[in-house]
Scaffold this active site. Sequence first.
Site: not given
Length: 397
Positions: A8, A89, A178, A239, A382
């Site tokens: 990643n 990723r 995601h 956010r 992940e």
Amino acid sequence: MTKVLAINAGSSSLKFQLLAMPSEEVLTVGLVERIGLTDGVFKIEFKDEEVKKTLDIPNHTKAVELLMDALLENKIVESFDEIAGVGHRVVHGGEKFGSSVVVTPEVLADIEALSDLAPLHNPANMTGIKAFVEKLPNAISVAVFDTAFHQTMPATSYLYPIKHDLYKKHAIRKYGFHGTSHQFVSERAIALLGLPADKTRIITVHIGNGGSLTAVKGGKSIDTSMGFTPLAGIMMGTRSGDVDPAVVPYIMEKEGIDVNQAVDLLNKQSGLVGVSELSSDMRDITSGVEAGNVGAKLAFDLFIKRITDYIGSYLMTLGGADAIVFTAGIGENAGVVRKAILEKLAFLGVEINEEANNTRGQELLVSTADSKIKAFVIPTNEEIMIARDTFSFLTST
Ligand code: AMP
């Protein structure tokens, strides 16, 4: 045994895991941080050991070299040839990629072209891919996209009700993110439910510093809360999630700022930190609530409402649900958050198992066994998804 790296790569960081496949045993895990700086950090863990170094790491090529040298030095691999595949990723696959792909020059060009949609992420992901191709020319590279799982959404979920030409000309639509995490935990939930997979209706609640919910029907994403960008949907650490878009020009006028500053405000100074005026970290928010901090309480309540509003919407989209799955930093660890959400669903026959819900960070049924909708905690992974996809190309070729 085949060894596969799951990578990643961000603009200044590179997280890695080396897995033995198909057993999925993690052989080593680590990260490189502060790439581009003279005090870069390299950390690697294997067996019971941890090595940490601070040194000049000018670029991703150097980061990859550090990692590869550490694998040899610590005898985690005998030779680089043992690493058959590297899975990466990649944040944005646009409408082009509905599943993982082996990286070719054409695929790289497509990922580059999609950088318009993810200017911070895709270029960094590509830098990571190129650095490994250089160092491991014989290993296959696989791109695993955050958006791919959501490519099964119907047009009624992914289209915005705006002038259709904007979609046709500029691909303005909901993509969702995601995806690897939503896919991993929903697959696991299907296995735990023991129902025929094509009949399952699951709502996955990925809440970490970023957060999104997905409605998963028969194992496929049919709606998700993030949108054209990861700014949309529920309230997050920093956010805002969904706001009336007309707020943006109004903020610009009133605060005397430009459009980038206004969007930055919604991305970085909103959410938990913006509302609480305390912290973006849920641990600080929950301890603030306990201490009677008014801002923390407001942020907590708003956070819960934004999530339950989406759950309500997805119950309609799915026509009910068999399970709700909590994952990521908050979902896996914050029992108080899960409890506040599940209590609001009591009228639907959701029954929380308080004792189980007080446990942290492990796979668990947190509703009672005969709750109308089951609630699970499923730690996301992940890296395993990336390794599985990479391995699948190795076995199919
Ligand atoms: P992630 O982005 O998935 O790594 O999640 C990071 C977030 O998880 C942090 O910002 C915290 O808000 C949250 N988190 C981690 N541990 C806990 C905990 N024990 N209680 C509440 N929140 C937690």
